[in-house]
Write a protein that holds these residues in place. Structure first.
Motif, PDB file in Angstrom:
ATOM      1  N   MET A   1      60.626  68.817   7.390  1.00 62.48           N
ATOM      2  CA  MET A   1      61.970  69.319   7.614  1.00 62.48           C
ATOM      3  C   MET A   1      62.202  69.543   9.100  1.00 62.48           C
ATOM      4  SD  MET A   1      62.798  71.928   4.557  1.00 62.48           S
ATOM      5  CE  MET A   1      61.209  72.417   3.949  1.00 62.48           C
ATOM      6  N   LEU A   2      63.451  69.542   9.471  1.00 61.77           N
ATOM      7  CA  LEU A   2      63.801  69.738  10.870  1.00 61.77           C
ATOM      8  C   LEU A   2      63.537  71.179  11.252  1.00 61.77           C
ATOM      9  CD1 LEU A   2      65.036  68.028  13.155  1.00 61.77           C
ATOM     10  CD2 LEU A   2      67.230  68.992  12.544  1.00 61.77           C
ATOM     11  N   ASP A   3      62.698  71.369  12.228  1.00 60.29           N
ATOM     12  CA  ASP A   3      62.326  72.706  12.680  1.00 60.29           C
ATOM     13  C   ASP A   3      63.372  73.169  13.688  1.00 60.29           C
ATOM     14  OD1 ASP A   3      61.138  74.836  14.122  1.00 60.29           O
ATOM     15  OD2 ASP A   3      59.143  74.083  13.639  1.00 60.29           O
ATOM     16  N   ARG A   4      63.687  74.456  13.664  1.00 66.37           N
ATOM     17  CA  ARG A   4      64.662  75.002  14.611  1.00 66.37           C
ATOM     18  C   ARG A   4      64.204  74.810  16.055  1.00 66.37           C
ATOM     19  NH1 ARG A   4      69.517  75.130  12.703  1.00 66.37           N
ATOM     20  NH2 ARG A   4      69.723  76.353  10.864  1.00 66.37           N
ATOM     21  N   SER A   5      62.899  74.676  16.276  1.00 66.26           N
ATOM     22  CA  SER A   5      62.413  74.479  17.641  1.00 66.26           C
ATOM     23  C   SER A   5      62.621  73.038  18.107  1.00 66.26           C
ATOM     24  CB  SER A   5      60.933  74.864  17.744  1.00 66.26           C
ATOM     25  OG  SER A   5      60.152  73.998  16.956  1.00 66.26           O
ATOM     26  N   VAL A   6      62.938  72.141  17.185  1.00 68.41           N
ATOM     27  CA  VAL A   6      63.221  70.751  17.530  1.00 68.41           C
ATOM     28  C   VAL A   6      64.723  70.646  17.773  1.00 68.41           C
ATOM     29  CG1 VAL A   6      63.194  68.364  16.732  1.00 68.41           C
ATOM     30  CG2 VAL A   6      61.309  69.900  16.143  1.00 68.41           C
ATOM     31  N   GLU A   7      65.079  70.273  18.970  1.00 68.48           N
ATOM     32  CA  GLU A   7      66.496  70.175  19.296  1.00 68.48           C
ATOM     33  C   GLU A   7      66.916  68.720  19.419  1.00 68.48           C
ATOM     34  OE1 GLU A   7      67.890  72.621  22.428  1.00 68.48           O
ATOM     35  OE2 GLU A   7      66.611  74.297  21.863  1.00 68.48           O
TER      36      GLU A   7
ATOM     37  N   ALA B   1      74.927  61.762   9.428  1.00 71.21           N
ATOM     38  CA  ALA B   1      74.903  62.101  10.852  1.00 71.21           C
ATOM     39  C   ALA B   1      75.518  63.480  11.075  1.00 71.21           C
ATOM     40  CB  ALA B   1      75.644  61.038  11.658  1.00 71.21           C
ATOM     41  N   ARG B   2      76.587  63.780  10.351  1.00 69.54           N
ATOM     42  CA  ARG B   2      77.208  65.116  10.453  1.00 69.54           C
ATOM     43  C   ARG B   2      76.226  66.199  10.018  1.00 69.54           C
ATOM     44  NH1 ARG B   2      81.517  62.358   8.060  1.00 69.54           N
ATOM     45  NH2 ARG B   2      83.226  62.025   9.498  1.00 69.54           N
ATOM     46  N   ILE B   3      75.469  65.921   8.963  1.00 65.87           N
ATOM     47  CA  ILE B   3      74.472  66.884   8.480  1.00 65.87           C
ATOM     48  C   ILE B   3      73.514  67.244   9.602  1.00 65.87           C
ATOM     49  CG2 ILE B   3      72.428  67.103   6.983  1.00 65.87           C
ATOM     50  CD1 ILE B   3      74.116  65.580   4.825  1.00 65.87           C
ATOM     51  N   VAL B   4      73.008  66.243  10.304  1.00 66.72           N
ATOM     52  CA  VAL B   4      72.070  66.485  11.403  1.00 66.72           C
ATOM     53  C   VAL B   4      72.768  67.260  12.526  1.00 66.72           C
ATOM     54  CG1 VAL B   4      70.594  65.404  13.147  1.00 66.72           C
ATOM     55  CG2 VAL B   4      70.694  64.438  10.837  1.00 66.72           C
ATOM     56  N   LEU B   5      73.977  66.857  12.866  1.00 65.51           N
ATOM     57  CA  LEU B   5      74.711  67.540  13.933  1.00 65.51           C
ATOM     58  C   LEU B   5      74.971  68.997  13.575  1.00 65.51           C
ATOM     59  CD1 LEU B   5      77.250  64.751  14.927  1.00 65.51           C
ATOM     60  CD2 LEU B   5      75.512  65.771  16.416  1.00 65.51           C
ATOM     61  N   TRP B   6      75.475  69.250  12.376  1.00 64.35           N
ATOM     62  CA  TRP B   6      75.778  70.629  11.975  1.00 64.35           C
ATOM     63  C   TRP B   6      74.521  71.489  11.987  1.00 64.35           C
ATOM     64  CZ3 TRP B   6      79.067  68.511   7.420  1.00 64.35           C
ATOM     65  CH2 TRP B   6      80.378  68.264   7.856  1.00 64.35           C
TER      66      TRP B   6
ATOM     67  N   LYS C   1      71.200  75.682   6.340  1.00 67.62           N
ATOM     68  CA  LYS C   1      71.218  74.515   5.449  1.00 67.62           C
ATOM     69  C   LYS C   1      72.224  74.690   4.319  1.00 67.62           C
ATOM     70  CE  LYS C   1      66.513  73.055   6.357  1.00 67.62           C
ATOM     71  NZ  LYS C   1      65.167  72.858   5.792  1.00 67.62           N
ATOM     72  N   LYS C   2      72.373  75.898   3.816  1.00 68.42           N
ATOM     73  CA  LYS C   2      73.346  76.169   2.761  1.00 68.42           C
ATOM     74  C   LYS C   2      74.764  75.866   3.255  1.00 68.42           C
ATOM     75  CE  LYS C   2      75.062  79.853  -0.198  1.00 68.42           C
ATOM     76  NZ  LYS C   2      74.976  81.256  -0.580  1.00 68.42           N
ATOM     77  N   GLN C   3      75.067  76.273   4.485  1.00 70.56           N
ATOM     78  CA  GLN C   3      76.384  75.995   5.073  1.00 70.56           C
ATOM     79  C   GLN C   3      76.583  74.496   5.272  1.00 70.56           C
ATOM     80  OE1 GLN C   3      75.738  78.420   8.545  1.00 70.56           O
ATOM     81  NE2 GLN C   3      77.283  79.897   7.869  1.00 70.56           N
ATOM     82  N   VAL C   4      75.556  73.831   5.758  1.00 65.92           N
ATOM     83  CA  VAL C   4      75.631  72.381   5.983  1.00 65.92           C
ATOM     84  C   VAL C   4      75.900  71.669   4.654  1.00 65.92           C
ATOM     85  CG1 VAL C   4      74.350  70.335   6.707  1.00 65.92           C
ATOM     86  CG2 VAL C   4      74.188  72.442   8.056  1.00 65.92           C
TER      87      VAL C   4
ATOM     88  N   THR D   1      69.536  67.576  -0.727  1.00 72.36           N
ATOM     89  CA  THR D   1      70.034  66.392  -0.016  1.00 72.36           C
ATOM     90  C   THR D   1      70.038  66.641   1.484  1.00 72.36           C
ATOM     91  OG1 THR D   1      71.339  65.694  -1.920  1.00 72.36           O
ATOM     92  CG2 THR D   1      72.005  64.815   0.226  1.00 72.36           C
ATOM     93  N   VAL D   2      70.409  67.829   1.897  1.00 68.80           N
ATOM     94  CA  VAL D   2      70.348  68.194   3.321  1.00 68.80           C
ATOM     95  C   VAL D   2      68.904  68.073   3.812  1.00 68.80           C
ATOM     96  CG1 VAL D   2      70.622  70.082   4.989  1.00 68.80           C
ATOM     97  CG2 VAL D   2      72.399  69.657   3.272  1.00 68.80           C
ATOM     98  N   ASP D   3      67.972  68.612   3.048  1.00 69.42           N
ATOM     99  CA  ASP D   3      66.556  68.514   3.418  1.00 69.42           C
ATOM    100  C   ASP D   3      66.108  67.062   3.557  1.00 69.42           C
ATOM    101  OD1 ASP D   3      66.167  71.278   3.486  1.00 69.42           O
ATOM    102  OD2 ASP D   3      65.518  71.366   1.398  1.00 69.42           O
ATOM    103  N   LEU D   4      66.546  66.223   2.628  1.00 66.69           N
ATOM    104  CA  LEU D   4      66.178  64.805   2.657  1.00 66.69           C
ATOM    105  C   LEU D   4      66.617  64.148   3.956  1.00 66.69           C
ATOM    106  CD1 LEU D   4      65.290  62.071   1.302  1.00 66.69           C
ATOM    107  CD2 LEU D   4      67.660  61.915   0.516  1.00 66.69           C
TER     108      LEU D   4
END
Length: 83
Positions: free
Chosen positions: A1-7, A33-38, A45-48, A58-61
């Protein structure tokens, strides 16, 4: 999963925004792409998921695929056929 420390870098952000704005990109890919940007903007993730109209898994995927493969990870995969 995308870590918050990864920008997402400025260059990556520009490419993701270009995907979102492109008329030549399928809507499903633009949504990914919007999912990644948001998410990179600090949204939960819930908001996204709510914004994108998708489930939390699906967001996690898509975050996972983007982190592993970059933009290529957001495209549809065509299954290989064996003869």
């Amino acid at each position: 999963m995308l870590d918050r420390s990864v920008e997402v870098t400025i260059g990556q952000r520009a490419k993701l925004q270009a995907v979102v704005k492109s008329a030549d990109v399928p809507a499903s890919v633009a949504t990914r792409a919007r999912i990644v940007l948001w998410y990179s903007e600090g949204r939960l993730k819930k908001q996204v998921a709510e914004l994108a109209g998708v489930s939390r898994p699906t967001v996690d995927l898509w975050l996972s695929r983007y982190q592993a493969e970059g933009l290529a990870g957001l495209t549809d995969r065509i299954p290989c056929r064996t003869s």
